[in-house]
Structures are given as C-alpha cells and as structure tokens.
Design a protein around this motif. Structure first.
Motif, PDB file in Angstrom:
ATOM      1  N   TYR A  60      41.901  22.643  30.588  1.00  0.00           N
ATOM      2  CA  TYR A  60      39.960  22.979  30.253  1.00  0.00           C
ATOM      3  C   TYR A  60      39.764  24.229  30.668  1.00  0.00           C
ATOM      4  O   TYR A  60      40.268  24.669  32.295  1.00  0.00           O
ATOM      5  N   LYS A  61      38.847  25.440  30.307  1.00  0.00           N
ATOM      6  CA  LYS A  61      37.670  25.975  31.400  1.00  0.00           C
ATOM      7  C   LYS A  61      36.782  26.141  31.518  1.00  0.00           C
ATOM      8  O   LYS A  61      36.164  25.471  30.259  1.00  0.00           O
ATOM      9  N   ALA A  63      33.109  28.165  31.763  1.00  0.00           N
ATOM     10  CA  ALA A  63      33.099  28.839  31.557  1.00  0.00           C
ATOM     11  C   ALA A  63      31.675  29.266  31.631  1.00  0.00           C
ATOM     12  O   ALA A  63      30.389  28.633  31.815  1.00  0.00           O
ATOM     13  N   VAL A  83      42.189  24.851  27.103  1.00  0.00           N
ATOM     14  CA  VAL A  83      43.953  25.794  26.949  1.00  0.00           C
ATOM     15  C   VAL A  83      44.484  25.139  26.455  1.00  0.00           C
ATOM     16  O   VAL A  83      44.739  24.297  26.253  1.00  0.00           O
ATOM     17  N   GLU A 141      42.387  33.979  33.832  1.00  0.00           N
ATOM     18  CA  GLU A 141      42.000  33.345  32.676  1.00  0.00           C
ATOM     19  C   GLU A 141      42.475  34.795  31.650  1.00  0.00           C
ATOM     20  O   GLU A 141      41.352  36.093  32.547  1.00  0.00           O
ATOM     21  N   VAL A 143      40.166  35.820  28.298  1.00  0.00           N
ATOM     22  CA  VAL A 143      39.654  36.106  27.654  1.00  0.00           C
ATOM     23  C   VAL A 143      39.572  37.044  26.123  1.00  0.00           C
ATOM     24  O   VAL A 143      39.830  38.717  26.734  1.00  0.00           O
ATOM     25  N   ASN A 162      35.465  28.069  21.436  1.00  0.00           N
ATOM     26  CA  ASN A 162      36.051  27.906  22.152  1.00  0.00           C
ATOM     27  C   ASN A 162      36.170  28.583  23.625  1.00  0.00           C
ATOM     28  O   ASN A 162      37.515  28.506  24.640  1.00  0.00           O
ATOM     29  N   TRP A 164      36.302  31.286  24.408  1.00  0.00           N
ATOM     30  CA  TRP A 164      37.203  32.506  24.232  1.00  0.00           C
ATOM     31  C   TRP A 164      38.070  32.940  25.001  1.00  0.00           C
ATOM     32  O   TRP A 164      39.340  33.920  25.135  1.00  0.00           O
ATOM     33  N   ASN A 165      38.451  31.558  25.524  1.00  0.00           N
ATOM     34  CA  ASN A 165      39.595  31.396  25.809  1.00  0.00           C
ATOM     35  C   ASN A 165      40.969  32.252  24.919  1.00  0.00           C
ATOM     36  O   ASN A 165      41.329  32.057  23.776  1.00  0.00           O
ATOM     37  N   VAL A 168      46.665  31.058  30.060  1.00  0.00           N
ATOM     38  CA  VAL A 168      46.089  31.467  31.475  1.00  0.00           C
ATOM     39  C   VAL A 168      47.976  31.665  32.019  1.00  0.00           C
ATOM     40  O   VAL A 168      48.438  31.084  31.251  1.00  0.00           O
ATOM     41  N   MET A 233      40.167  25.062  34.496  1.00  0.00           N
ATOM     42  CA  MET A 233      40.483  26.733  34.747  1.00  0.00           C
ATOM     43  C   MET A 233      38.546  26.766  35.339  1.00  0.00           C
ATOM     44  O   MET A 233      37.893  26.667  34.719  1.00  0.00           O
TER      45      MET A 233
END
Length: 264
Positions: A60-61, A63, A83, A141, A143, A162, A164-165, A168, A233
């Motif tokens: 996961y990220k 932000a 992710v 990451e 994006v 999401n 913007w991922n 990675v 992340m």
C-alpha cells in the motif's frame, strides 16, 4: 454512500482513463456521493477490477503526508492506495517513459510487515505497530498524474483512482531496521551523478511508522487488514521529480542503502 453498482461504474471509468493514458480530468461530478468514504468505495471497486485481471495487492501507499498538501486539497489526514504485484520492481530498475503520460518519482522508506495488523488489535499507533514490522527498504514510488492540473485537484478523484500509484522500486530489505534512525536519518538523491535533493527519514508524518499505523487503521475501517509480507510506502522525503529519458536516479537512505532507477 454510493450504491455498489455506481461504485463499479465509476471504477470502470477511472480504469479506462488510466488504460488509455488520457489527460487527467475529474470524474467526481459523476458521483451522487462525493464523500471520502464514497471515494474509498470506488477505490475498492477499482481494486476488484484489477484483481479480475489477475493482479494481487502486494502493498500500500500513503499519500499527502505533509500538512501543506493536505490543506491544499482540503483534507485533514493522509490518503491511502494499493500497490499491485505486477508493478513491484527490484533495484536496480528501468522504466520506459513512453509507457506513461507523465511519470513522477518519489523517495521513500518502505516498511515490510512481518505480522498482520487486524482490527481486533487496534486502534494502531506508531508504537504498537513496531512489533509487526519485519524489515525496511529504501524505495522509489512512481506516480502517474496524467498531467493533472494541480491547482484544481479533487480529493474524491485522488482516492478513487488509487492515489496515482504507477509502480514501486524496492532496494534490498534491511531486517535490522531498529538500529536505523527513522527520524533524522539522512536521505539523498542524485540525478545523473549530481546532488538533486536531500531530506530526513522522518520528513513524512514525523516517522515512517506513523504512516503504517494510519494505513492499518484506514484498512480496518474498510473491513480490511494490512497483512504479513505486504509493505507500506510511507511518503516522500524529497520533492517529486519528473524525469526525462536518459536520467539515472539514485536514492540513498542512511542505514537502509540505495535504490536506483534508469529512465528510457
């Protein structure tokens, strides 16, 4: 809250825009409910669509880890995204810029989980999640903002698509992470061999484990959990870079080593 059918329809529209690498545009006005909960319902529907393509959530990220960016888009907390396994790369990595519309690179501590963080153990805090951490990585990451107009960002879109991922890049795992300074450890970027930015390991939310705790609580509130083997992340310590073809980026974290990326 959005009806299941509406969430699925919006998720399909966002996914089609990403597949086409179309110029970014807001789809928020198509939603009958534009709340944060509704946006996460669309994100969950998007995740299901990617799952139907055979992709699995690998991590996961988190932000919007700075107060300034949260105020800029009108929220009072970070945002979460997933992710997927097909976009997890190992360092050294290479990326084709022509496969993207407008690719940015961020510079982060990735935290790898050694145990689950379930709702019955929550609410989670920076201190309580530490025993569940298995390792940390230096990481990039990637994006994809699709040339978005940053002056008119809509938080519904950011969550629904999401966060913007795009991918990675992970350096080798460091299991002795407790000996690393995750508050004041130096982070450094070189671009084509020249210094291009520096920061601290705690620049995102004060400590990477704050992001882990936020993510775990966010998932629990949505009936999900952060699982052993997945990573988080935790936010960038250096301003986002938008590379050109031929660029070579190397990001170093004191105690965690370096991660490298070639852009073609």
């Amino acid at each position: 809250m959005l009806e299941h059918t509406e969430a699925n329809e919006l998720a399909s529209r966002y996914l089609a825009e990403h597949d086409a690498r179309a110029q970014h545009r807001s789809l928020a006005d198509r939603a009958t409910d534009q709340s944060l909960d509704a946006a996460y319902a669309v994100q969950d529907a998007l995740h299901r669509l990617l799952g139907e393509r055979g992709h699995k959530i690998a991590g996961y990220k988190v932000a919007l880890t700075s107060r300034a960016m949260q105020e800029f888009v009108g929220v009072d907390e970070p945002l979460a995204g997933a992710v997927f396994d097909h976009v997890v790369l190992s360092s050294p990595a290479a990326v084709r810029l022509n496969d993207h519309r407008h690719l940015g690179v961020e510079f982060e501590v990735a935290v790898r989980m050694g145990a689950d963080l379930t709702a019955d153990a929550g609410p989670h805090t920076r201190e309580s999640v530490a025993d569940a951490v298995g390792a940390c990585h230096a990481s990039f990451e990637l994006v994809e903002d699709r040339n978005a107009d940053y002056s008119s960002l809509n938080v519904f879109d950011l969550v629904a698509e999401n966060a913007w991922n795009a991918a990675v890049v992970l350096a080798d795992a460091v299991t002795e992470w407790r000996s690393v300074d995750l508050i004041d450890g130096a982070t450094r970027l070189t671009l084509n061999g020249e210094p291009a930015g520096e920061g601290r390991t705690g620049d995102a939310l004060g400590h990477p484990l704050e992001a882990v705790a936020f993510l775990a609580n966010n998932l629990n509130s949505r009936g999900q959990s952060l699982r052993a083997g997945q990573f988080v992340m935790t936010g960038s310590s250096i301003v986002t870079q938008f590379p050109s073809a031929g660029d070579e980026l190397v990001f170093t974290i004191e105690g965690l080593g370096e991660v490298s990326l070639s852009c073609h």
